[in-house]
Enzyme design. Structure first.
Site, short mmCIF file in Angstrom:
data_model
loop_
_atom_site.label_atom_id
_atom_site.label_comp_id
_atom_site.label_asym_id
_atom_site.label_seq_id
_atom_site.Cartn_x
_atom_site.Cartn_y
_atom_site.Cartn_z
N PHE A 261 11.14 -6.49 0.55
CA PHE A 261 10.25 -7.10 1.55
C PHE A 261 9.53 -8.35 1.05
O PHE A 261 8.83 -9.01 1.80
CB PHE A 261 9.21 -6.08 2.01
CG PHE A 261 9.80 -4.80 2.55
CD1 PHE A 261 10.79 -4.84 3.54
CD2 PHE A 261 9.40 -3.56 2.07
CE1 PHE A 261 11.35 -3.66 4.03
CE2 PHE A 261 9.95 -2.38 2.56
CZ PHE A 261 10.93 -2.44 3.54
N SER B 293 0.83 -1.20 0.00
CA SER B 293 0.00 0.00 0.00
C SER B 293 0.86 1.25 0.00
O SER B 293 0.53 2.25 0.62
CB SER B 293 -0.88 0.00 1.25
OG SER B 293 -0.02 -0.11 2.38
N GLY B 294 2.00 1.18 -0.71
CA GLY B 294 2.86 2.37 -0.84
C GLY B 294 2.32 3.29 -1.93
O GLY B 294 1.11 3.31 -2.22
N ASN B 295 3.22 4.02 -2.54
CA ASN B 295 2.85 4.99 -3.56
C ASN B 295 2.17 4.31 -4.76
O ASN B 295 1.07 4.70 -5.18
CB ASN B 295 4.17 5.68 -3.98
CG ASN B 295 4.00 6.87 -4.87
OD1 ASN B 295 4.69 6.97 -5.88
ND2 ASN B 295 3.13 7.80 -4.52
N GLN C 188 14.79 1.64 -5.25
CA GLN C 188 15.00 0.26 -5.70
C GLN C 188 16.28 0.10 -6.54
O GLN C 188 16.82 -0.97 -6.65
CB GLN C 188 13.80 -0.19 -6.56
CG GLN C 188 12.45 0.12 -5.94
CD GLN C 188 11.92 -1.00 -5.11
OE1 GLN C 188 11.40 -1.99 -5.60
NE2 GLN C 188 12.08 -0.87 -3.81
N LYS D 291 15.54 -1.40 -15.33
CA LYS D 291 15.43 0.03 -15.66
C LYS D 291 15.73 0.91 -14.44
O LYS D 291 16.14 2.07 -14.58
CB LYS D 291 14.08 0.35 -16.29
CG LYS D 291 12.87 0.30 -15.36
CD LYS D 291 12.59 1.61 -14.66
CE LYS D 291 11.62 1.40 -13.51
NZ LYS D 291 11.48 2.56 -12.64
N1 LIG Z 1 5.96 4.47 -7.04
C1 LIG Z 1 5.94 4.31 -8.35
O1 LIG Z 1 5.81 5.28 -9.13
C2 LIG Z 1 6.05 2.93 -8.91
C3 LIG Z 1 6.55 1.89 -8.17
N2 LIG Z 1 6.65 0.64 -8.72
C4 LIG Z 1 7.16 -0.49 -7.94
O2 LIG Z 1 6.18 -0.88 -7.01
C5 LIG Z 1 6.80 -1.53 -5.88
C6 LIG Z 1 6.22 -0.95 -4.61
O3 LIG Z 1 6.60 0.40 -4.53
P1 LIG Z 1 5.70 1.56 -3.93
O4 LIG Z 1 4.26 1.20 -3.88
O5 LIG Z 1 6.07 2.78 -4.70
O6 LIG Z 1 6.22 1.63 -2.42
P2 LIG Z 1 6.80 2.90 -1.63
O7 LIG Z 1 8.26 2.98 -1.85
O8 LIG Z 1 5.98 4.10 -1.94
O9 LIG Z 1 6.45 2.60 -0.13
C7 LIG Z 1 7.15 1.78 0.72
C8 LIG Z 1 6.16 0.78 1.26
O10 LIG Z 1 6.86 -0.21 1.99
C9 LIG Z 1 6.14 -0.47 3.20
N3 LIG Z 1 7.05 -1.05 4.17
C10 LIG Z 1 7.96 -0.44 4.97
N4 LIG Z 1 8.59 -1.35 5.72
C11 LIG Z 1 8.07 -2.56 5.38
C12 LIG Z 1 8.32 -3.90 5.80
N5 LIG Z 1 9.25 -4.18 6.72
N6 LIG Z 1 7.61 -4.90 5.23
C13 LIG Z 1 6.68 -4.64 4.27
N7 LIG Z 1 6.40 -3.40 3.84
C14 LIG Z 1 7.09 -2.38 4.40
C15 LIG Z 1 5.59 0.87 3.58
O11 LIG Z 1 4.53 0.73 4.48
C16 LIG Z 1 5.13 1.38 2.22
O12 LIG Z 1 3.85 0.87 1.92
C17 LIG Z 1 8.31 -1.30 -6.06
O13 LIG Z 1 8.91 -2.47 -6.56
C18 LIG Z 1 8.39 -0.19 -7.11
O14 LIG Z 1 9.58 -0.28 -7.91
C19 LIG Z 1 6.25 0.38 -9.99
C20 LIG Z 1 5.72 1.39 -10.76
C21 LIG Z 1 5.59 2.73 -10.28
O1 LIG Z 2 8.81 2.54 -11.92
C1 LIG Z 2 8.53 3.72 -11.93
C2 LIG Z 2 7.90 4.39 -13.07
O2 LIG Z 2 7.51 3.49 -14.07
C3 LIG Z 2 8.88 4.56 -10.76
O3 LIG Z 2 10.26 4.68 -10.70
P1 LIG Z 2 10.96 5.19 -9.35
O4 LIG Z 2 10.93 4.05 -8.38
O5 LIG Z 2 12.35 5.60 -9.76
O6 LIG Z 2 10.13 6.36 -8.89
#
Ligand SMILES: NC(=O)C1=CN([C@@H]2O[C@H](COP(=O)(O)OP(=O)(O)OC[C@H]3O[C@@H](n4cnc5c(N)ncnc54)[C@H](O)[C@@H]3O)[C@@H](O)[C@H]2O)C=CC1
Ligand SMILES: O=C(CO)COP(=O)(O)O
Length: 340
Positions: free
Chosen positions: A96, A10-12, A296, A203
């Site tokens: 995680f 439930s992150g971004n 990441q 990437k």
């Molecule tokens: N944010 C973006 O624009 C995009 C992200 N992604 C990918 O999505 C995946 C998830 O990233 P986001 O949703 O952006 O996360 P985020 O980086 O926004 O948030 C971190 C998350 O990790 C959780 N967290 C912290 N400690 C933890 C633990 N010990 N165990 C489990 N969870 C924990 C937090 O509660 C939070 O939900 C990543 O692999 C990222 O590369 C893919 C496309 C776009």
């Molecule tokens: O994967 C992403 C966009 O497609 C987000 O990249 P970042 O984790 O660098 O914000």
């Protein structure tokens, strides 16, 4: 049969896709209306994040300003979140996922299908493992992958973009397309799970390169060179280790389009630029700049470097190798162009 979706993370990005899935389950008869979302509990301004999400329908920490559908229900217990699900959406930062899979092992229904939205790989003492494979092997269920040029906040605001779902079994790809596709989030499905997944993981390393170039103020031509060389190294690595990865996958949203967006607007880019302008280490900048969101690209650069160096292949991947050395061996950022 009714399908029931559970979100693990439930992150971004997790919150942005919760908004899409929570809306889409109303469009088909075969989806249960409730979508449970596992939230890693924390206090925000003295309040439980889970309570805030369930009362205000907004993830005020990771996706502020965007309302989530009321049928998305935040849950603190991972196993209970997934207990009655038939479709699992994995969207935690890659560091995680192994712990998540350990907790879910033996605790998900055998008719479940999964999709990983995670951009990264898992590395353990035996080498590296694709996250979709880890999900499949540890939980005994099939897993697709979704990856694309998808900066979460832009998707959450409903701005048009594309994404790619890689499948092994076409009916799984089609089922997951139903919960993600909208007029502004256009899904293409391809029969190449591994190619889609490796694009998303690799990437993030190239994005660090894009940010270093921005910090050095080298300009657009240099950025384009980093993107092109990065794309070539991504394809070479993928096809060296997995011969069935298709060339065409690199032309999908998960390939060239994600490289462009991530080198323009992502978090990896932003933090790498700040590394050049401030001289601070990446982990300190991650803490200072991302408010709990996770970087990441640096850890994936390290994981890749460990694989490449063990196999004596660093010279064949000069960009990824140099980015690793800048992140972890104090190589000056200017070497990004000198060493490739
Ligand atoms: N944010 C973006 O624009 C995009 C992200 N992604 C990918 O999505 C995946 C998830 O990233 P986001 O949703 O952006 O996360 P985020 O980086 O926004 O948030 C971190 C998350 O990790 C959780 N967290 C912290 N400690 C933890 C633990 N010990 N165990 C489990 N969870 C924990 C937090 O509660 C939070 O939900 C990543 O692999 C990222 O590369 C893919 C496309 C776009
Ligand atoms: O994967 C992403 C966009 O497609 C987000 O990249 P970042 O984790 O660098 O914000």
């Amino acid at each position: 049969m009714s399908e029931k979706v559970a979100l693990i993370g439930s992150g971004n990005w997790g919150s942005a896709v919760a908004r899409i899935i929570g809306g889409n389950v109303h469009n088909f008869d075969h989806f249960d209306r409730e979508v449970k979302m596992w939230v890693f509990e924390e206090q925000v301004d003295g309040r439980s994040l889970i309570d805030v999400i369930n009362t205000e329908h907004e993830n005020i920490k990771y996706l502020p300003g965007i309302k989530l559908p009321e049928n998305v229900v935040a849950c603190p217990d991972l196993v209970k979140t997934c207990a009655d699900a038939t479709m699992l959406v994995f969207v935690v930062p890659h560091q995680f996922v192994s712990n998540v899979c350990k907790q879910l092992k033996g605790n998900v229904p055998s008719n479940c299908k999964a999709i990983s939205l995670i951009k990264g790989v898992d590395v353990n003492e035996h080498g590296f493992q694709l996250i979709s494979n880890m999900i499949q092997e540890s939980l005994g269920i099939r897993s697709c992958v979704l990856s694309g040029a998808n900066i979460a906040t832009e998707v959450a605001e409903g701005r048009f973009c594309e994404t790619t779902i890689g499948y092994r079994n076409k009916s799984d790809g089609e089922l997951f397309r139903d919960i993600f596709h909208t007029p502004y989030f256009r899904v293409t499905i391809v029969e190449d799970v591994i190619g889609v997944e490796l694009c998303g993981a690799l990437k993030n390393i190239v994005a660090i390169g894009g940010g270093l170039v921005d910090g050095l103020k080298l300009g657009d031509n240099t950025k384009a060179a980093i993107i092109r060389i990065g794309l070539c190294e991504m394809r070479k690595f993928s096809q060296m280790f997995y011969k069935d990865v298709k060339d065409t996958t690199f032309f999908e949203s998960c390939g060239v389009a994600d490289l462009i967006t991530t080198c323009a607007g992502g978090r990896n880019r932003k933090v790498a630029e700040a590394h050049v302008t401030t001289g601070k280490p990446f982990d300190q900048l991650e803490q200072e700049m991302l408010n709990g969101q996770k970087l990441q690209g640096t850890s994936t650069a390290k994981d890749m470097y460990n694989i490449l160096s063990k196999k004596g292949l660093c010279h064949e991947f000069p960009l990824m190798t140099t980015i690793y050395r800048i992140c972890y061996e104090n190589l000056p950022p200017s070497r990004i162009v000198e060493d490739i």
